[in-house]
Structure formats: C-alpha cells, structure tokens
Design an enzyme around this catalytic site. Structure first.
Site, mmCIF file in Angstrom:
data_model
loop_
_atom_site.group_PDB
_atom_site.id
_atom_site.type_symbol
_atom_site.label_atom_id
_atom_site.label_comp_id
_atom_site.label_asym_id
_atom_site.label_seq_id
_atom_site.Cartn_x
_atom_site.Cartn_y
_atom_site.Cartn_z
ATOM 1 N N ASP A 13 0.982 -1.214 -0.281
ATOM 2 C CA ASP A 13 -0.023 -0.016 0.084
ATOM 3 C C ASP A 13 0.748 1.262 0.093
ATOM 4 O O ASP A 13 2.267 1.079 0.170
ATOM 5 C CB ASP A 13 -0.773 0.005 1.217
ATOM 6 N N SER A 14 -0.040 2.548 0.169
ATOM 7 C CA SER A 14 1.175 3.708 -0.210
ATOM 8 C C SER A 14 1.507 3.784 1.344
ATOM 9 O O SER A 14 2.526 4.741 1.386
ATOM 10 C CB SER A 14 0.033 4.927 -0.543
ATOM 11 N N GLY A 46 -3.641 8.453 -3.826
ATOM 12 C CA GLY A 46 -4.965 9.064 -4.148
ATOM 13 C C GLY A 46 -4.813 10.401 -5.079
ATOM 14 O O GLY A 46 -5.717 10.746 -5.821
ATOM 15 N N CYS A 76 -4.366 -1.717 -1.769
ATOM 16 C CA CYS A 76 -4.582 -0.381 -1.744
ATOM 17 C C CYS A 76 -5.660 -0.292 -3.001
ATOM 18 O O CYS A 76 -5.514 -0.668 -4.081
ATOM 19 C CB CYS A 76 -3.330 0.512 -2.211
ATOM 20 N N ASN A 77 -6.711 0.487 -2.727
ATOM 21 C CA ASN A 77 -7.913 0.723 -3.866
ATOM 22 C C ASN A 77 -7.266 1.668 -5.124
ATOM 23 O O ASN A 77 -7.643 0.989 -6.261
ATOM 24 C CB ASN A 77 -8.942 1.452 -3.205
ATOM 25 N N THR A 78 -6.617 2.586 -4.954
ATOM 26 C CA THR A 78 -6.102 3.333 -5.774
ATOM 27 C C THR A 78 -5.061 2.738 -6.871
ATOM 28 O O THR A 78 -5.330 2.819 -8.065
ATOM 29 C CB THR A 78 -5.355 4.746 -4.921
ATOM 30 N N GLU A 156 -2.702 9.171 8.457
ATOM 31 C CA GLU A 156 -1.257 9.027 8.362
ATOM 32 C C GLU A 156 -0.653 9.863 9.480
ATOM 33 O O GLU A 156 0.380 9.486 9.902
ATOM 34 C CB GLU A 156 -0.622 9.301 6.930
ATOM 35 N N CYS A 188 -11.184 2.453 0.619
ATOM 36 C CA CYS A 188 -9.787 2.983 0.766
ATOM 37 C C CYS A 188 -9.196 2.061 2.006
ATOM 38 O O CYS A 188 -10.062 2.108 2.982
ATOM 39 C CB CYS A 188 -9.655 4.528 1.095
ATOM 40 N N HIS A 190 -7.192 2.718 4.035
ATOM 41 C CA HIS A 190 -6.958 3.190 5.419
ATOM 42 C C HIS A 190 -8.238 3.648 6.203
ATOM 43 O O HIS A 190 -8.191 3.783 7.520
ATOM 44 C CB HIS A 190 -6.530 4.878 4.893
HETATM 45 N N1 DGL Z 1 -4.933 3.175 0.986
HETATM 46 C C1 DGL Z 1 -4.921 3.253 -0.354
HETATM 47 C C2 DGL Z 1 -6.429 3.093 -1.044
HETATM 48 O O1 DGL Z 1 -6.976 2.084 -0.562
HETATM 49 C C3 DGL Z 1 -4.745 4.869 -0.688
HETATM 50 C C4 DGL Z 1 -4.449 5.953 0.277
HETATM 51 C C5 DGL Z 1 -3.362 7.083 -0.609
HETATM 52 O O2 DGL Z 1 -2.152 6.876 -0.518
HETATM 53 O O3 DGL Z 1 -4.102 8.321 -0.952
HETATM 54 O O4 DGL Z 1 -6.698 3.727 -1.951
#
Ligand code: DGL
Length: 274
Positions: A13-14, A46, A76-78, A156, A188, A190
């Site tokens: 993930d990010s 994102g 990570c969804n993005t 974060e 997301c 997070h």
């Molecule tokens: N956790 C990430 C997601 O599921 C992205 C968060 C990010 O870096 O913007 O999209």
C-alpha cells in the site's frame, strides 16, 4: 507457475492503510509468512496520476517477487484501480495477484444485490470509476461515489482517534451524494482505522463494508484452491518495509502486531539506502 506453499505473501500500500488488510490476513492465515511494503515516500497515491501509481506498483511488485513471494496482494484501492491490469500482464504468469476491489464487488453482489450503494475513496479511485463499472457488470447500478481525500492525511498523521477526524467524517458523510444509501463501501484501505466514527454516524442505519476480511478470505480461497496454503507448524514471520520512515507507520504496526515489530527502511527507487 512454479510456486511453493512455504513462499511468503507480499502485501503493499502507499502507507499504513494496507496494514488493515495484512492484519486480517495474519489473523485468518497465522502460518503464512508476510512481507509488507508501505510506500510512504510516495504517499498519498490518491492524489497522484494513474500513470505514477502504476509505476510505483510495478516497482514494488517486482521487489516483492524478488523477495520470493508466491502472491502479491495489492492492499490499496487506488493502486488496484490504476495498476492491477498492468501488474497482471507483467507478473501474472509467475505469481498470484489479488486486489481489494474484486472481492468487495463479489461480496456486494452476493449480499446486497438491490442496495443503493455509497462509496468513499481517494480521488484516484473515484476518478477511475472502477467500482461503478464493475458493480454495473453485476447489475448493481444505484452507485454513488464521493472522494474523501483528507481522511488519508489525518490517519497517516496519527489523528485517527481525534475529534477532528470525527468532524471531518461527519462533514463528508453528510454530503448529498451519499443521501439515503443502504450500504457504504470503505474503498480505501486506510478507512477501517476510523470505521468507528463512520459507524457512529450511521447508527446501524447503513451497512458499512470494509475490505479487510473480505480480501483475506479471497487470499485464503485462492491459495487453498491451488494447494498453496502454508502448512508449517510455527506461526508465520512478518516483515515490514517502508520507503520512508514515518512515526505513524511504526505506531500502527505496533498497535496491530505488538511491540516487537522490526521495521526496515528500504527505498527501492534509490540506489543507496539512505
Ligand atoms: N490506502 C490507499 C487506498 O486504498 C490509498 C491512500 C493514498 O495513498 O491516497 O486507496
């Protein structure tokens, strides 16, 4: 594919978001060895272009393949929205790949086929329109997505238990886009960290879905079908790597896994690790 059950599972993930998925995997599959990569140097994904997120994802998956992973979970969804197809064409013949979007789409189809669906996610995920597209393929078309980009920053920065996060959650969830929904997808990784505030807001009137356990179940069933579940007696090892050190990462990792986590900094885009 020539994979062995003892090989680790890679997860990325990010930042700390994917730890919510990694934790669910470690609970469901305690004998699996995990290698987690948090690309904190490039966070947030994102707000970046899809091309940039694709490049980061390709680099991390190459690294995780070099760590001998049998499977890479894009937690990570993005990155799942921007890069999953590219990852499949680059690595799909050699390692297993799982994203966080398809298991959720299947889950919604199974459990809420007629629901009015709300989605909150990063700008990248919302702009990619991948959830509405995939849900429409399952005949679910009453879908309403809202970008909620500030939440990742708060989480974060370690503000997940702060009144400011609660206020921001309320502000976002009060938007007209999400009016009268039956189900809300936390798109997301997070967001499960602040799921309590989201559930408090809805007071059980809306079903709040997150992809942690749903993805872990998808990982398990894929490994099981291929006889690749690790059957070792001892508990699995967990290795955490970040591209840049952040206090929040260490804090959340310790919260999930206890004090003894070993956190390594390795910016795979730098020749020298500094
Ligand atoms: N956790 C990430 C997601 O599921 C992205 C968060 C990010 O870096 O913007 O999209």
């Amino acid at each position: 594919m020539n994979l062995q059950a003892q090989q680790p599972i890679g997860i990325f993930d990010s930042g700390i978001g994917g730890l919510t998925v990694a934790h669910a995997i470690s609970r469901l599959l305690p004998h699996e060895n995990l290698v987690y990569y948090g690309d904190t140097a490039h966070l947030p994904y994102g707000d970046k272009s899809a091309e940039a997120v694709r490049q980061f994802s390709l680099g991390i998956t190459k690294f995780l393949e070099e760590q001998n992973c049998k499977m890479v979970v894009v937690a990570c969804n993005t990155a799942s929205a921007a890069a999953f197809e590219a990852l499949q064409s680059e690595f799909g013949e050699r390692i297993l790949l799982v994203n966080v979007i398809d298991p959720m789409v299947d889950y919604v189809q199974q459990h809420y086929p007629t629901a009015k669906v709300g989605i909150i996610a990063t700008k990248g995920t919302v702009n990619a329109r991948v959830y509405p597209r995939k849900l429409a393929l399952k005949d679910i078309t009453d879908v309403h997505a809202l970008a909620t980009p500030l939440l990742v920053h708060l989480i974060e920065e370690g503000f997940s238990k702060h009144a400011g996060s609660k206020l921001l959650v309320e502000e976002y969830l009060n938007q007209a886009t999400l009016k009268d929904i039956d189900v809300l997808i936390l798109a997301c990784t997070h967001y499960p960290i602040i799921k309590g505030y989201i559930e408090d807001f809805y007071q059980k009137k809306v079903e709040v879905l997150d992809s942690t356990l749903i993805t872990a179940e998808a990982v398990k069933s894929q490994l099981k079908n291929l006889s690749l579940l690790n059957t070792q007696q001892e508990l699995g090892t967990h290795h955490f790597i970040v591209s840049d050190y952040t206090a929040a990462f260490e804090q959340i990792t310790k919260l999930f896994w206890g004090e003894a986590v070993a956190l390594e900094k390795n910016n795979i885009w730098e020749k020298e690790n500094i």
